[in-house]
Design a protein around this motif. Structure first.
Motif, PDB file in Angstrom:
ATOM      1  N   VAL A   1      -9.587  40.243 -55.120  1.00 28.53           N
ATOM      2  CA  VAL A   1      -8.893  41.031 -55.702  1.00 28.53           C
ATOM      3  C   VAL A   1      -9.829  42.173 -56.034  1.00 28.53           C
ATOM      4  O   VAL A   1      -9.663  43.423 -55.930  1.00 28.53           O
ATOM      5  CB  VAL A   1      -8.037  40.565 -56.983  1.00 28.53           C
ATOM      6  CG1 VAL A   1      -7.723  41.919 -58.002  1.00 28.53           C
ATOM      7  CG2 VAL A   1      -7.199  39.693 -56.647  1.00 28.53           C
TER       8      VAL A   1
ATOM      9  N   SER B   1     -10.270  44.526 -53.221  1.00 25.37           N
ATOM     10  CA  SER B   1      -9.034  45.307 -52.913  1.00 25.37           C
ATOM     11  C   SER B   1      -9.609  46.610 -53.859  1.00 25.37           C
ATOM     12  O   SER B   1      -9.175  47.696 -53.530  1.00 25.37           O
ATOM     13  CB  SER B   1      -7.829  44.525 -53.453  1.00 25.37           C
ATOM     14  OG  SER B   1      -7.606  43.522 -52.377  1.00 25.37           O
ATOM     15  N   TYR B   2     -10.038  46.249 -55.017  1.00 29.73           N
ATOM     16  CA  TYR B   2     -10.155  47.281 -55.975  1.00 29.73           C
ATOM     17  C   TYR B   2     -11.280  48.124 -55.201  1.00 29.73           C
ATOM     18  O   TYR B   2     -11.075  49.483 -55.361  1.00 29.73           O
ATOM     19  CB  TYR B   2     -10.697  46.977 -57.335  1.00 29.73           C
ATOM     20  CG  TYR B   2     -10.931  47.588 -58.161  1.00 29.73           C
ATOM     21  CD1 TYR B   2     -10.222  48.295 -59.068  1.00 29.73           C
ATOM     22  CD2 TYR B   2     -12.517  48.172 -58.406  1.00 29.73           C
ATOM     23  CE1 TYR B   2     -10.560  49.345 -60.137  1.00 29.73           C
ATOM     24  CE2 TYR B   2     -12.770  49.115 -59.478  1.00 29.73           C
ATOM     25  CZ  TYR B   2     -11.889  49.648 -60.245  1.00 29.73           C
ATOM     26  OH  TYR B   2     -12.314  50.517 -60.969  1.00 29.73           O
TER      27      TYR B   2
ATOM     28  N   TRP C   1     -12.102  48.560 -52.141  1.00 32.36           N
ATOM     29  CA  TRP C   1     -11.763  49.202 -50.865  1.00 32.36           C
ATOM     30  C   TRP C   1     -10.930  50.546 -51.301  1.00 32.36           C
ATOM     31  O   TRP C   1     -11.352  51.447 -50.702  1.00 32.36           O
ATOM     32  CB  TRP C   1     -10.788  48.325 -50.201  1.00 32.36           C
ATOM     33  CG  TRP C   1     -10.537  48.880 -48.950  1.00 32.36           C
ATOM     34  CD1 TRP C   1      -9.305  49.461 -48.711  1.00 32.36           C
ATOM     35  CD2 TRP C   1     -11.287  49.239 -47.943  1.00 32.36           C
ATOM     36  NE1 TRP C   1      -9.301  50.027 -47.192  1.00 32.36           N
ATOM     37  CE2 TRP C   1     -10.717  49.854 -46.753  1.00 32.36           C
ATOM     38  CE3 TRP C   1     -12.787  48.924 -47.463  1.00 32.36           C
ATOM     39  CZ2 TRP C   1     -11.287  50.319 -45.641  1.00 32.36           C
ATOM     40  CZ3 TRP C   1     -13.405  49.238 -46.607  1.00 32.36           C
ATOM     41  CH2 TRP C   1     -12.516  49.962 -45.406  1.00 32.36           C
TER      42      TRP C   1
ATOM     43  N   CYS D   1     -11.015  41.221 -49.253  1.00 32.34           N
ATOM     44  CA  CYS D   1      -9.924  41.660 -49.728  1.00 32.34           C
ATOM     45  C   CYS D   1      -8.719  41.064 -49.650  1.00 32.34           C
ATOM     46  O   CYS D   1      -8.256  40.361 -48.840  1.00 32.34           O
ATOM     47  CB  CYS D   1      -9.588  43.065 -48.855  1.00 32.34           C
ATOM     48  SG  CYS D   1     -10.758  44.432 -49.365  1.00 32.34           S
ATOM     49  N   ALA D   2      -7.842  41.253 -50.863  1.00 38.12           N
ATOM     50  CA  ALA D   2      -6.777  40.690 -50.910  1.00 38.12           C
ATOM     51  C   ALA D   2      -5.591  41.388 -50.145  1.00 38.12           C
ATOM     52  O   ALA D   2      -5.595  42.714 -50.211  1.00 38.12           O
ATOM     53  CB  ALA D   2      -6.190  40.512 -52.496  1.00 38.12           C
ATOM     54  N   GLU D   3      -4.733  40.778 -49.274  1.00 40.91           N
ATOM     55  CA  GLU D   3      -3.799  41.470 -48.621  1.00 40.91           C
ATOM     56  C   GLU D   3      -2.815  42.482 -49.261  1.00 40.91           C
ATOM     57  O   GLU D   3      -2.761  43.538 -49.461  1.00 40.91           O
ATOM     58  CB  GLU D   3      -2.946  40.740 -47.677  1.00 40.91           C
ATOM     59  CG  GLU D   3      -3.899  40.082 -46.397  1.00 40.91           C
ATOM     60  CD  GLU D   3      -2.994  39.293 -45.557  1.00 40.91           C
ATOM     61  OE1 GLU D   3      -1.851  40.006 -45.189  1.00 40.91           O
ATOM     62  OE2 GLU D   3      -3.634  38.354 -45.050  1.00 40.91           O
ATOM     63  N   THR D   4      -2.149  41.751 -50.428  1.00 40.22           N
ATOM     64  CA  THR D   4      -1.192  42.576 -51.258  1.00 40.22           C
ATOM     65  C   THR D   4      -1.487  41.999 -52.538  1.00 40.22           C
ATOM     66  O   THR D   4      -1.229  40.836 -52.841  1.00 40.22           O
ATOM     67  CB  THR D   4       0.311  42.435 -50.733  1.00 40.22           C
ATOM     68  OG1 THR D   4       0.507  41.005 -50.771  1.00 40.22           O
ATOM     69  CG2 THR D   4       0.407  43.053 -49.299  1.00 40.22           C
TER      70      THR D   4
ATOM     71  N   LEU E   1      -4.194  49.646 -56.991  1.00 47.07           N
ATOM     72  CA  LEU E   1      -4.201  48.167 -57.395  1.00 47.07           C
ATOM     73  C   LEU E   1      -3.242  47.921 -58.720  1.00 47.07           C
ATOM     74  O   LEU E   1      -2.880  46.683 -58.840  1.00 47.07           O
ATOM     75  CB  LEU E   1      -5.628  47.797 -57.955  1.00 47.07           C
ATOM     76  CG  LEU E   1      -5.837  46.098 -57.789  1.00 47.07           C
ATOM     77  CD1 LEU E   1      -5.442  45.377 -56.481  1.00 47.07           C
ATOM     78  CD2 LEU E   1      -7.026  45.642 -58.494  1.00 47.07           C
TER      79      LEU E   1
END
Length: 147
Positions: A39, A42-43, A45, A66-69, A111
């Motif tokens: 998570v 992802s932030y 990214w 990275c988390a996908e969604t 996010l």
């Protein structure tokens, strides 16, 4: 620049690679997720994408996963609190920011999703909570003592 460095430090903390910064309250957001390192990745990214669009050369290879969604709910009052905190910090550091503050528009990190609610407990419990209006907005309803 600071956002990128702090995000990378948060990633190291969540991955258990450093002993500093472990107790920062903002990390609670990520620790509450099933895969905190993914998570925060992802932030990071989204920060990387924005930085590259502005001409910065951040090294995306430093993002571990990275988390996908993923979407993290954050209350509007929390967003307001963080915005005011940022604007106050910028005003102290550079008086020129005062003029910018009056015309600034906020864009929330992708996010996060705004929901109704009060300021996060980890924020409102800080000594010297700065804003009486926000402090009132975070107050929990008191239980009635009437029979």
């Amino acid at each position: 620049m600071a956002l990128w460095r702090e995000g990378l430090l948060a990633q190291a903390v969540l991955a258990g690679r450093t002993s500093g910064y472990r107790h920062h309250p903002q990390l609670i957001r990520f620790r509450n997720e099933t895969a905190p390192v993914a998570v925060i990745g992802s932030y990071l990214w989204a920060v990387h994408v924005e930085a590259v669009s502005r001409g910065y050369r951040f090294d995306g290879a430093k993002i571990e996963a990275c988390a996908e969604t993923v979407v993290i709910d954050v209350s509007r009052r929390q967003v307001d609190f963080e915005w005011r905190h940022l604007m106050a910090k910028l005003a102290r550091r550079s008086p020129a920011w005062r003029q910018w503050n009056e015309t600034a528009t906020r864009r929330l990190h992708p996010l996060f999703r705004i929901v109704d609610g009060r300021i996060a407990d980890w924020e409102a419990s800080k000594p010297g909570f700065p804003d009486p209006e926000l402090r009132q907005a975070t107050a929990r309803p008191r239980a009635s003592t009437r029979a």
